[in-house]
Design a protein around this motif. Sequence first.
Motif, PDB file in Angstrom:
ATOM      1  N   GLN A 218      53.412 -78.184 112.365  1.00 16.57           N
ATOM      2  CA  GLN A 218      52.467 -79.008 113.167  1.00 16.57           C
ATOM      3  C   GLN A 218      51.163 -79.155 112.450  1.00 16.57           C
ATOM      4  O   GLN A 218      50.897 -78.182 111.758  1.00 16.57           O
ATOM      5  N   GLN A 219      50.440 -80.071 112.614  1.00 13.24           N
ATOM      6  CA  GLN A 219      49.186 -80.352 112.232  1.00 13.24           C
ATOM      7  C   GLN A 219      48.307 -79.193 112.360  1.00 13.24           C
ATOM      8  O   GLN A 219      48.036 -78.800 113.373  1.00 13.24           O
ATOM      9  N   ASN A 220      47.634 -78.818 111.172  1.00 15.34           N
ATOM     10  CA  ASN A 220      46.538 -78.030 111.305  1.00 15.34           C
ATOM     11  C   ASN A 220      47.084 -76.437 111.205  1.00 15.34           C
ATOM     12  O   ASN A 220      46.435 -75.451 111.373  1.00 15.34           O
ATOM     13  N   ASP A 221      48.358 -76.222 111.043  1.00 12.50           N
ATOM     14  CA  ASP A 221      48.808 -75.083 110.805  1.00 12.50           C
ATOM     15  C   ASP A 221      48.465 -74.286 109.494  1.00 12.50           C
ATOM     16  O   ASP A 221      48.030 -75.240 108.589  1.00 12.50           O
ATOM     17  N   LEU A 222      48.113 -73.156 109.697  1.00 11.53           N
ATOM     18  CA  LEU A 222      47.603 -72.193 108.364  1.00 11.53           C
ATOM     19  C   LEU A 222      48.686 -71.281 108.164  1.00 11.53           C
ATOM     20  O   LEU A 222      49.123 -70.475 108.989  1.00 11.53           O
ATOM     21  N   ILE A 223      49.293 -71.371 106.965  1.00  7.60           N
ATOM     22  CA  ILE A 223      50.294 -70.321 106.318  1.00  7.60           C
ATOM     23  C   ILE A 223      49.531 -69.388 105.418  1.00  7.60           C
ATOM     24  O   ILE A 223      49.018 -69.837 104.478  1.00  7.60           O
ATOM     25  N   TYR A 224      49.774 -68.255 105.481  1.00  8.00           N
ATOM     26  CA  TYR A 224      49.188 -67.057 104.742  1.00  8.00           C
ATOM     27  C   TYR A 224      50.287 -66.441 104.177  1.00  8.00           C
ATOM     28  O   TYR A 224      51.202 -65.676 105.031  1.00  8.00           O
TER      29      TYR A 224
END
Length: 267
Positions: A218-224
């Motif tokens: 989804q938009q604005n997902d943050l993956i670390y």
Amino acid sequence: MFLTGCTAPKKVIYFEDAQVIPSELLNQIPVVVDPVINVGDLLNIQVASLNMTAAAPFNKGNYIDQDGHVSRMTSGSSSSMSGGLEASTDYYLVNSEGCIEFPILGTVKVVGMTNEQVAQMICNEIYPKYITDRPVVDVRLMNFRVTMLGAVRSPGVYQSRNGRMTFTEAIAMAGDLDIKGSRDNILLFRTNADGTHEVHRLDIHDRDFLLSPYYNLQQNDLIYIEPNKSMRHAAWQMNPAVNITIGFLGTTMSLFSFIVGIINLTK
């Protein structure tokens, strides 16, 4: 060395044994739907009709000149911003209340809706009240983006032009995972349209991740991408105070050994 050589390659494989997933399960993967509009999103909304003169007031930046022709303002040209995003006065910014200011219609609440739902709502509002021919309304999300951090080759913010992005597409945009990046403990941080947050741990080493509801982002997902054990060990540093203490003890022991040697020689 033998054990390390056997196990290390297996830890960097994506979707191990994915080819054995039954076809009936693969066919159950949900179709990617339009993203849900959130606060801070940028929307591009175009209204087209057989009577373009009647539709012109509903297109931001358009106006009717003295000759009755549809013209476009030149002051709303787009310009480049950091992160590859675009800024344009032709776009609609979803404000903190979840609304946009649409020509003629005024304040329109769009948060929590999909592109198709917004298009249908605008169409119903202007037809047939303002336009006698049913218009075609096109709504596009212009700032679908995800953030990739951690053990990837090129950390950064990556944007999609079609409002969709899969997990593997995001990894590819970031230049793939670093060889020392963890494949089985990836952090996904998500902000929903209603303001709630989700945190999930993902394992792309597992073939079943292809069936995961988080495979489609989804938009604005943050993956670390966390570093694996070998990277964490390589980054470990001893406290400077401990280094000083060890050096002092080493010097003291050397001096003590030297004195003992001299005493033994004089006996």
